[in-house]
Design a protein around this motif. Structure first.
Motif, PDB file in Angstrom:
ATOM      1  N   ASP A   1      -5.504   1.563  73.664  1.00 33.42           N
ATOM      2  CA  ASP A   1      -6.942   1.340  73.473  1.00 33.42           C
ATOM      3  C   ASP A   1      -7.413   0.046  74.144  1.00 33.42           C
ATOM      4  O   ASP A   1      -8.278  -0.670  73.621  1.00 33.42           O
ATOM      5  CB  ASP A   1      -7.298   1.302  71.978  1.00 33.42           C
TER       6      ASP A   1
ATOM      7  N   ARG B   1      -9.663  -4.781  73.247  1.00 31.37           N
ATOM      8  CA  ARG B   1      -9.421  -3.384  72.936  1.00 31.37           C
ATOM      9  C   ARG B   1     -10.704  -2.733  72.415  1.00 31.37           C
ATOM     10  O   ARG B   1     -11.611  -3.407  71.932  1.00 31.37           O
ATOM     11  CB  ARG B   1      -8.296  -3.261  71.904  1.00 31.37           C
TER      12      ARG B   1
ATOM     13  N   THR C   1     -10.849  -0.805  69.883  1.00 31.38           N
ATOM     14  CA  THR C   1     -10.804  -0.711  68.426  1.00 31.38           C
ATOM     15  C   THR C   1      -9.724  -1.642  67.893  1.00 31.38           C
ATOM     16  O   THR C   1      -8.715  -1.890  68.554  1.00 31.38           O
ATOM     17  CB  THR C   1     -10.514   0.737  67.970  1.00 31.38           C
ATOM     18  N   GLY C   2      -9.938  -2.193  66.723  1.00 35.39           N
ATOM     19  CA  GLY C   2      -8.921  -3.017  66.097  1.00 35.39           C
ATOM     20  C   GLY C   2      -8.827  -4.416  66.679  1.00 35.39           C
ATOM     21  O   GLY C   2      -9.726  -4.917  67.357  1.00 35.39           O
ATOM     22  N   LYS C   3      -7.703  -5.050  66.420  1.00 31.71           N
ATOM     23  CA  LYS C   3      -7.464  -6.437  66.800  1.00 31.71           C
ATOM     24  C   LYS C   3      -7.383  -6.612  68.304  1.00 31.71           C
ATOM     25  O   LYS C   3      -6.873  -5.751  69.019  1.00 31.71           O
ATOM     26  CB  LYS C   3      -6.164  -6.917  66.139  1.00 31.71           C
ATOM     27  N   ASP C   4      -7.846  -7.777  68.801  1.00 34.76           N
ATOM     28  CA  ASP C   4      -7.707  -8.162  70.212  1.00 34.76           C
ATOM     29  C   ASP C   4      -6.617  -9.231  70.304  1.00 34.76           C
ATOM     30  O   ASP C   4      -6.859 -10.402  69.946  1.00 34.76           O
ATOM     31  CB  ASP C   4      -9.019  -8.718  70.761  1.00 34.76           C
TER      32      ASP C   4
ATOM     33  N   ASP D   1       1.200  -6.988  65.409  1.00 36.15           N
ATOM     34  CA  ASP D   1       0.295  -6.509  64.355  1.00 36.15           C
ATOM     35  C   ASP D   1      -0.439  -5.232  64.740  1.00 36.15           C
ATOM     36  O   ASP D   1      -1.045  -4.581  63.876  1.00 36.15           O
ATOM     37  CB  ASP D   1      -0.743  -7.591  64.032  1.00 36.15           C
ATOM     38  N   LEU D   2      -0.389  -4.837  66.026  1.00 37.06           N
ATOM     39  CA  LEU D   2      -1.095  -3.636  66.470  1.00 37.06           C
ATOM     40  C   LEU D   2      -0.350  -2.361  66.078  1.00 37.06           C
ATOM     41  O   LEU D   2      -0.947  -1.280  66.029  1.00 37.06           O
ATOM     42  CB  LEU D   2      -1.279  -3.648  67.991  1.00 37.06           C
TER      43      LEU D   2
ATOM     44  N   ALA E   1      -0.377   2.127  65.333  1.00 35.04           N
ATOM     45  CA  ALA E   1      -1.427   2.866  66.041  1.00 35.04           C
ATOM     46  C   ALA E   1      -1.784   2.253  67.388  1.00 35.04           C
ATOM     47  O   ALA E   1      -2.135   2.968  68.329  1.00 35.04           O
ATOM     48  CB  ALA E   1      -2.678   2.953  65.173  1.00 35.04           C
ATOM     49  N   GLY E   2      -1.665   0.905  67.509  1.00 33.41           N
ATOM     50  CA  GLY E   2      -2.128   0.248  68.722  1.00 33.41           C
ATOM     51  C   GLY E   2      -1.056  -0.264  69.640  1.00 33.41           C
ATOM     52  O   GLY E   2      -1.352  -0.810  70.714  1.00 33.41           O
TER      53      GLY E   2
END
Length: 405
Positions: free
Chosen positions: A243, A274, A276-279, A342-343, A346-347
């Protein structure tokens, strides 16, 4: 047969009449050359966890690291060209470009396939780098050769130099040389500024400062894999970040020469955006130094902001001649991927083991000994200690025989 010989003689005479003692194409070729780098890697020891999770045993062995041929020249006073191919492990385009220059206020312009203006160590030719492998910082943050267009300009007698360009990361240049990052993006935008704050005594006293910026776009995935500054071994960190929309990288450079001693270091950080979610971000730095035991200096190019060919003060050309140039060098480097952990799941998809194992911090210590018998030959010996925080460490001895012409 007599008629054929007569025709050949007539053609040869016509060529001589047209070009004197030169063949018609000689006026367009200024240099033919190449380089051969033969490496041998020995894996002396590795932790059980490294071998259990990554590879048992870790890879080592011999390889032609680089096997290149090139031709360069000019077709007009303002239009140069270069074509360079690498045949080590396949056929790959290296420098293949046109260069427009010396047109008044118009900037020097490169069009083709060449290195993006990122990182002092990346832009210093592999013929002239101090240790056998570039740092992890360079491998991860520098895209290497890409196809695009670049504008550059020097000011105040090369006291201030700037280069910027746009590059297409989708161009297929053949069997790609190993790099630390792979993207399926569209265009990269990069720029670099350098200044020799101090340049005295024909380069015997130098202080270099530089900075660079790189914007990269992606089509969802950022895939990475990094060896621990030993090319003939396995990746110590590897995986795919999902992502991903784009990334922005910032780099700083510091280097100096003081007689036979030289020092350089770089810091870089990549901010990954990204959808979605954390960068996450990835940061890295290294510091490297060396000294010539025989008194030579490491040549610095003010305009390009990089280092060049070492020329022995007393070359070794046979028994009873000079010793050549001898150099001791050392480097510490580190890169930190822990923010990527931490991703998962899913990431981030790890290439081996868990996310904590595949996106760890890596620290590398390298000691080097170089012998330059003449300016165009070099023997290198490196001892590398690599520590992967999650899985342990490994020790390597690497050596290289190098000739360029």
């Amino acid at each position: 047969m007599a008629a054929l010989e007569e025709r050949l003689e007539r053609v040869e005479q016509e060529l001589e009449d047209a070009e004197g003692d030169e063949l018609p194409w000689d006026q367009y070729i200024s240099e033919l050359g190449g380089r051969v780098q033969l490496d041998q890697t020995f894996n002396l020891d590795a932790s059980d966890d490294l071998e259990d999770v990554i590879s048992d045993p870790l890879e080592d062995g011999a390889e032609f690291r680089r096997l290149r041929l090139y031709v360069e020249g000019a077709v007009a006073p303002w239009l140069d060209y270069k074509v360079q191919l690498d045949f080590a492990g396949g056929t790959e385009l290296q420098d293949v470009y046109f260069k427009i220059h010396d047109l008044g206020a118009f900037p020097t312009t490169k069009i083709g396939n060449f290195k993006q203006p990122v990182s002092l160590q990346e832009l210093t030719s592999s013929k002239y780098i101090t240790l056998m492998s570039r740092s992890m910082l360079t491998d991860f943050f520098s895209p290497g050769h890409r196809t695009g267009i670049q504008f550059s300009k020097s000011f105040a007698d090369e006291r201030f130099n700037i280069a910027a360009g746009a590059f297409n990361s989708n161009f297929d240049s053949g069997e790609a040389e190993t790099t630390g990052i792979t993207s399926k993006g569209q265009w990269d935008i990069s720029a670099r500024i350098t200044t020799p704050v101090i340049y005295r005594n024909d380069g015997r006293q130098v202080l270099h400062l530089g900075g660079s910026y790189l914007h990269r776009s992606y089509e969802d995935e950022l895939e990475f894999g990094l060896e621990p500054e030993v090319h003939k071994t396995d990746d110590f960190v590897a995986g795919t970040i999902l992502d991903v929309e784009h990334s922005n990288s910032f780099g700083l450079e510091l280097a100096g020469v003081l007689g036979p001693a030289h020092l350089q270091g770089e810091y870089a950080q990549m901010d990954i955006s990204r959808t979605t979610g954390k960068d996450p971000d990835v940061d890295s730095w290294y510091v490297q130094g060396g000294v010539f035991l025989t008194g030579e200096i490491r040549p610095y190019d003010k305009g390009d902001g990089d280092f060049g060919r070492v020329k022995p003060n007393s070359p070794f050309t046979g028994l009873g001649t000079g010793p050549g140039a001898w150099e001791l060098a050392a480097r510490y480097s580190t890169i930190d991927f822990t923010d990527v952990q931490d991703l998962a799941p899913a990431g981030f998809t790890p290439a081996f083991g868990t996310a904590e194992q595949a996106a760890s911090e890596v620290d590398v210590y390298t000691l080097g000994l170089n012998w330059y018998p003449v300016a165009h030959a070099r023997w290198m010996l490196n001892v590398v200690q690599a520590d992967q925080d999650a899985l342990g460490d490994a020790t390597y001895i690497t050596t290289r025989f190098q000739v360029d012409f």
